[in-house]
Design an enzyme around this catalytic site. Structure first.
Site, short mmCIF file in Angstrom:
data_model
loop_
_atom_site.label_atom_id
_atom_site.label_comp_id
_atom_site.label_asym_id
_atom_site.label_seq_id
_atom_site.Cartn_x
_atom_site.Cartn_y
_atom_site.Cartn_z
N ASN A 8 0.86 -1.19 0.00
CA ASN A 8 0.00 0.00 0.00
C ASN A 8 0.89 1.24 0.00
O ASN A 8 1.51 1.56 1.01
CB ASN A 8 -0.89 -0.04 1.25
CG ASN A 8 -1.71 1.23 1.42
OD1 ASN A 8 -1.85 2.02 0.50
ND2 ASN A 8 -2.26 1.41 2.61
N TRP A 9 0.92 1.92 -1.14
CA TRP A 9 1.79 3.11 -1.26
C TRP A 9 1.18 4.33 -0.57
O TRP A 9 1.83 5.36 -0.46
CB TRP A 9 2.04 3.44 -2.73
CG TRP A 9 2.96 2.48 -3.44
CD1 TRP A 9 3.42 1.27 -2.99
CD2 TRP A 9 3.54 2.66 -4.74
NE1 TRP A 9 4.24 0.68 -3.93
CE2 TRP A 9 4.34 1.52 -5.02
CE3 TRP A 9 3.46 3.66 -5.71
CZ2 TRP A 9 5.05 1.36 -6.20
CZ3 TRP A 9 4.17 3.50 -6.91
CH2 TRP A 9 4.95 2.37 -7.14
N LYS A 10 -0.08 4.24 -0.21
CA LYS A 10 -0.81 5.39 0.39
C LYS A 10 -0.68 6.61 -0.55
O LYS A 10 -0.62 6.43 -1.77
CB LYS A 10 -0.29 5.70 1.79
CG LYS A 10 -0.23 4.45 2.67
CD LYS A 10 -0.02 4.77 4.11
CE LYS A 10 0.22 3.49 4.87
NZ LYS A 10 0.10 3.64 6.29
N HIS A 92 -9.48 0.76 5.39
CA HIS A 92 -8.17 0.99 6.02
C HIS A 92 -8.37 1.92 7.22
O HIS A 92 -9.20 2.82 7.18
CB HIS A 92 -7.21 1.63 5.01
CG HIS A 92 -5.79 1.64 5.49
ND1 HIS A 92 -5.34 2.56 6.41
CD2 HIS A 92 -4.72 0.85 5.22
CE1 HIS A 92 -4.05 2.33 6.66
NE2 HIS A 92 -3.66 1.29 5.95
N GLU A 94 -6.81 4.33 8.29
CA GLU A 94 -6.64 5.77 8.02
C GLU A 94 -7.93 6.36 7.45
O GLU A 94 -8.24 7.53 7.70
CB GLU A 94 -5.44 5.98 7.09
CG GLU A 94 -4.13 5.76 7.84
CD GLU A 94 -2.95 5.35 6.97
OE1 GLU A 94 -3.06 5.43 5.73
OE2 GLU A 94 -1.94 4.92 7.54
N GLU A 162 -4.89 -5.24 10.89
CA GLU A 162 -3.90 -4.18 11.04
C GLU A 162 -4.16 -3.43 12.35
O GLU A 162 -5.02 -2.53 12.39
CB GLU A 162 -4.01 -3.19 9.88
CG GLU A 162 -3.75 -3.80 8.53
CD GLU A 162 -3.23 -2.76 7.55
OE1 GLU A 162 -2.10 -2.92 7.09
OE2 GLU A 162 -3.94 -1.77 7.30
N GLY A 168 2.80 2.09 10.70
CA GLY A 168 3.76 3.19 10.53
C GLY A 168 4.51 3.57 11.80
O GLY A 168 5.14 4.63 11.85
N SER A 207 3.80 -2.33 10.25
CA SER A 207 5.26 -2.34 10.43
C SER A 207 5.92 -3.65 10.03
O SER A 207 6.89 -4.09 10.66
CB SER A 207 5.62 -1.97 11.88
OG SER A 207 5.19 -0.64 12.15
N GLY A 228 2.91 -1.24 4.25
CA GLY A 228 2.85 0.18 3.89
C GLY A 228 4.23 0.69 3.51
O GLY A 228 4.71 0.47 2.39
N GLY A 229 4.89 1.34 4.43
CA GLY A 229 6.17 2.02 4.16
C GLY A 229 7.20 1.16 3.45
O GLY A 229 7.88 1.63 2.53
C1 PEP Z 1 -0.58 0.08 6.07
O1 PEP Z 1 -0.60 1.23 5.68
O2 PEP Z 1 -1.52 -0.66 5.80
C2 PEP Z 1 0.58 -0.38 6.83
C3 PEP Z 1 0.56 -1.57 7.33
O3 PEP Z 1 1.63 0.50 6.98
P1 PEP Z 1 3.11 0.16 7.56
O4 PEP Z 1 3.55 -1.13 6.95
O5 PEP Z 1 3.93 1.33 7.14
O6 PEP Z 1 2.96 0.04 9.05
#
Ligand code: PEP
Length: 245
Positions: A8-10, A92, A94, A162, A168, A207, A228-229
């Site tokens: 997920n590039w957000k 999600h 967010e 999640e 993050g 993470s 994500g990241g």
């Molecule tokens: C996400 O945005 O779904 C996520 C899991 O982010 P990260 O891996 O950066 O914690």
């Protein structure tokens, strides 16, 4: 079960980031798992072109519940399907927190995704406070029950657990905590979908990095990851993909 590794590039990435899709192609080759990348909407169509003929699918990060109409700024699942998306993330955390998306709204989006032929990745997860109060399982169960539409099957849906506090932050639940929540999710899926519930992929997200991926993938009922990241750079993302046994 074949694992699903999703990136997920957000709200990250301009046209130059499409080079990461090409790099990922080169690094993953004949992958032993399913791979899907979720760039920002502006890059979805071009990402589909770059991923053509590879093991990489492309998805979008959200969709509207309606097919079309007076919803300024929104995009329907049918529109995403038309530009080659095969997956869509719904619910999600967010979006649940920034746009107050309730479980029933998430279920409506997932149903719209299924009608358009997309696979939904439905996200659930507790806050730090809810975990500290011993309510993680209760919260995740309730979110899941409210967020999966009646048309859910193992082929049109994956679930992503999640924990909000792990996204993050570099914080990750213990292996035992992940195992407990994934088992509870499996239980709800089996209650709702009977035998087909055993086949729905349950991803862990929060993470995930190359350093912890193998341990997480070894947990019962962990059928992949939502990253994500660490999905923004092909080299880092492919290290996570390589951790799939
Ligand atoms: C996400 O945005 O779904 C996520 C899991 O982010 P990260 O891996 O950066 O914690």
């Amino acid at each position: 079960m074949r694992k699903l590794i999703a990136g997920n590039w957000k709200m990250n990435g301009l046209a130059s980031s499409l080079a990461e899709i090409e790099a990922l192609r080169g690094l993953t080759g004949e992958a032993t798992c399913d791979i899907v990348v979720f760039p920002p909407l502006t890059l979805v169509e071009k990402a589909v072109e770059r991923a053509l003929g590879s093991a990489i699918s492309v998805g979008a990060q959200d969709c509207h519940a309606e097919f079309a109409g007076a919803y300024t700024g929104d995009i329907s699942a049918a529109m995403l399907a038309e530009i080659g998306a095969r997956f869509v993330i719904v619910g999600h955390s967010e979006r649940r927190s920034s746009y107050l998306e309730a479980d029933c709204a998430v279920a409506a989006k997932a149903a719209a995704a299924h009608r358009a032929g997309l696979t939904s990745i439905i996200c659930v997860g507790e806050t730090r406070q809810q975990r500290d109060e011993g309510k993680a399982i209760e919260v995740v169960r309730a979110q899941l029950e409210g967020s999966i539409p009646d048309c859910t099957t193992s082929t049109n849906t994956a679930i992503a657990y999640e924990p909000v506090w792990a996204i993050g932050t570099g914080l990750v639940p213990s292996i035992a905590e992940i195992e407990e929540v994934h088992a509870a999710i499996r239980h709800v899926l089996e209650e709702r979908l009977k035998r087909d519930g055993t086949l729905v992929r349950i991803l862990y997200g929060g993470s995930v990095k190359a350093a912890n991926a193998a341990a997480i993938f070894g947990v019962p009922n962990v059928d992949g990851a939502l990253v994500g990241g660490a999905s923004l750079k092909a080299s880092e993302f492919s290290d996570i993909i390589s951790a799939v046994a």
